[in-house]
Design an enzyme around this catalytic site. Structure first.
Site, PDB file in Angstrom:
ATOM      1  N   ASP A  84     -53.335 -76.196  -3.540  1.00  0.00           N
ATOM      2  CA  ASP A  84     -52.853 -75.394  -2.523  1.00  0.00           C
ATOM      3  C   ASP A  84     -51.260 -74.960  -2.801  1.00  0.00           C
ATOM      4  O   ASP A  84     -50.544 -75.633  -4.029  1.00  0.00           O
ATOM      5  CB  ASP A  84     -52.581 -76.140  -1.186  1.00  0.00           C
ATOM      6  CG  ASP A  84     -52.068 -77.544  -1.507  1.00  0.00           C
ATOM      7  OD1 ASP A  84     -52.390 -78.242  -2.389  1.00  0.00           O
ATOM      8  OD2 ASP A  84     -51.140 -78.240  -0.393  1.00  0.00           O
ATOM      9  N   GLU A 144     -51.700 -81.028  -1.473  1.00  0.00           N
ATOM     10  CA  GLU A 144     -50.676 -81.941  -1.939  1.00  0.00           C
ATOM     11  C   GLU A 144     -49.323 -81.461  -1.394  1.00  0.00           C
ATOM     12  O   GLU A 144     -48.444 -82.102  -0.994  1.00  0.00           O
ATOM     13  CB  GLU A 144     -50.451 -81.589  -3.476  1.00  0.00           C
ATOM     14  CG  GLU A 144     -49.510 -82.404  -4.043  1.00  0.00           C
ATOM     15  CD  GLU A 144     -48.192 -81.901  -4.444  1.00  0.00           C
ATOM     16  OE1 GLU A 144     -47.198 -82.847  -4.456  1.00  0.00           O
ATOM     17  OE2 GLU A 144     -48.007 -80.689  -3.888  1.00  0.00           O
TER      18      GLU A 144
END
Length: 373
Positions: A84, A144
């Site tokens: 991400d 994350e």
């Protein structure tokens, strides 16, 4: 020239092409479809290297991907990555370019270049017949940038028992590894007062925004740069209309600390806030989700060993990072080093970029560590 460098130099066009494909699949943390697009490509690339691939489906975030080489052989090494980014969909068309030996694009530095580095580190070892007879785990997570709430347990599970955890976050801007990480805390403070008319009943009101103003100043006063402590009131909400004394105000506090002792101290300070205005109420919630990764004797020993291993191709240095990472979850349970990804700059910014030459150097570096650890 070292054989790994020679091999990877020849692969640089393919590495660049793969990185462009991954960056073009925009994967903002909240965009599950976008993150899953990256996950499918990563799973495909892992399978092409004969990894055993497991997908961990998620409902609110992208799916996590685990690729395992040589399952059950020797003490495992974990390479830890995330898919991400902080960049919303639509950023690629405006920001992607290759110029002056650099690739620009959303998430290219943090940390899509690391995907290519990890994949080609393994590919180079396989191609040269130097793949170690030990289990290598490559874990690609999906959240994350928003706290690793769905991946934390999986990260800990895969790190437990590992001989080494290689956190593939980007290097510091000058190429140094990240030997320490600030802990990251998120707190919510809510002030409650009493609503009343701002004209006809002003004296009967208890202004929750006024109450919160005292605490915003108190929270910011906790910042101490010499100790590595930083507090930021990053969001505020309060009030319902221009002519009403507000009865509620809420803030978000981002807290950072270099040591666990200071993280504990900062938590106590925030929870010790008390109402200032008569009749006002205060509620505090939150914690340090990511503890600090301190540069202790173990970390220095890991660095020194890595420095010796990669000496044939580059000279390693290390330094502190002010941001947090998933290294916070692995450092307490397994030998961990961070910052093994690409060299570049513009982290989270519109001009985020990497040095394309670092794809070769860092892939070779990671391959040597996988081989010799």
């Amino acid at each position: 020239m070292h054989p790994l460098i020679t091999y990877l130099n020849a692969q640089l066009p393919a590495m660049t092409e793969l990185l462009t494909r991954i960056v073009s699949l925009e994967s903002f943390s909240a965009d599950k479809a976008g993150v899953d697009d990256v996950a499918r490509l990563i799973a495909q690339e892992l399978r092409s290297l004969n990894a055993e691939v497991t997908i961990f489906p998620q409902t609110t975030t992208g799916d996590h991907v685990l690729g395992v080489f040589n399952r059950g052989a020797g003490s495992p090494i974990l390479m830890l990555l995330h898919m991400d980014t902080v960049h919303p969909r639509g950023s690629f068309a405006a920001r992607y370019k290759i110029a002056d030996g650099k690739m620009y694009g959303p998430g290219v530095f943090d940390m899509k270049a690391s995907h290519v580095i990890a994949l080609y580190a393994v590919q180079a070892l396989q191609a040269l017949g130097q793949m170690p007879r030990r289990e290598i785990r490559t874990l690609f997570t999906s959240d994350e940038e928003i706290g690793s709430f769905t991946s934390e347990a999986l990260i800990i599970e895969q790190a437990r028992g590992a001989q080494l955890v290689m956190v593939m976050e980007p290097a510091l801007a000058d190429g140094r590894l990240k030997s320490s990480r600030r802990g990251v805390g998120n707190f919510t403070v809510v002030a409650r007062g009493r609503a009343s008319h701002a004209g006809g009943g002003h004296e009967r009101g208890i202004n929750a925004i006024q109450e919160m103003a005292h605490h915003i100043l108190a929270i910011h006063a906790l910042t101490d740069y010499q100790r590595g402590i930083a507090t930021t009131v990053s969001e505020i909400q309060g009030g319902i209309a221009h002519n009403v004394v507000p009865d509620r105000c809420e803030i978000h506090v981002d807290a950072r600390a270099n040591t666990q002792a200071d993280a504990d101290w900062l938590t106590r300070q925030i929870y010790s806030l008390r109402p200032v205005l008569p009749g006002a109420q205060l509620e505090v919630s939150g914690k340090f989700e990511r503890p600090p990764m301190e540069c202790n004797a173990e970390r220095l020993a890991i660095f020194e060993r890595m420095k010796q291993i990669v000496a044939p191709i580059l000279t390693l240095e290390h330094g502190p990072s002010g941001a947090g990472s998933d290294a916070a979850f692995t450092a307490p349970i397994a030998p961990t080093m961070d910052g093994l990804g690409a060299v570049g700059d513009g982290l989270h910014a519109a001009d985020e970029h990497i040095l394309l030459s670092s794809l070769v150097e860092r892939a070779a570096m990671n391959a040597l560590i996988l081989q010799a650890w």
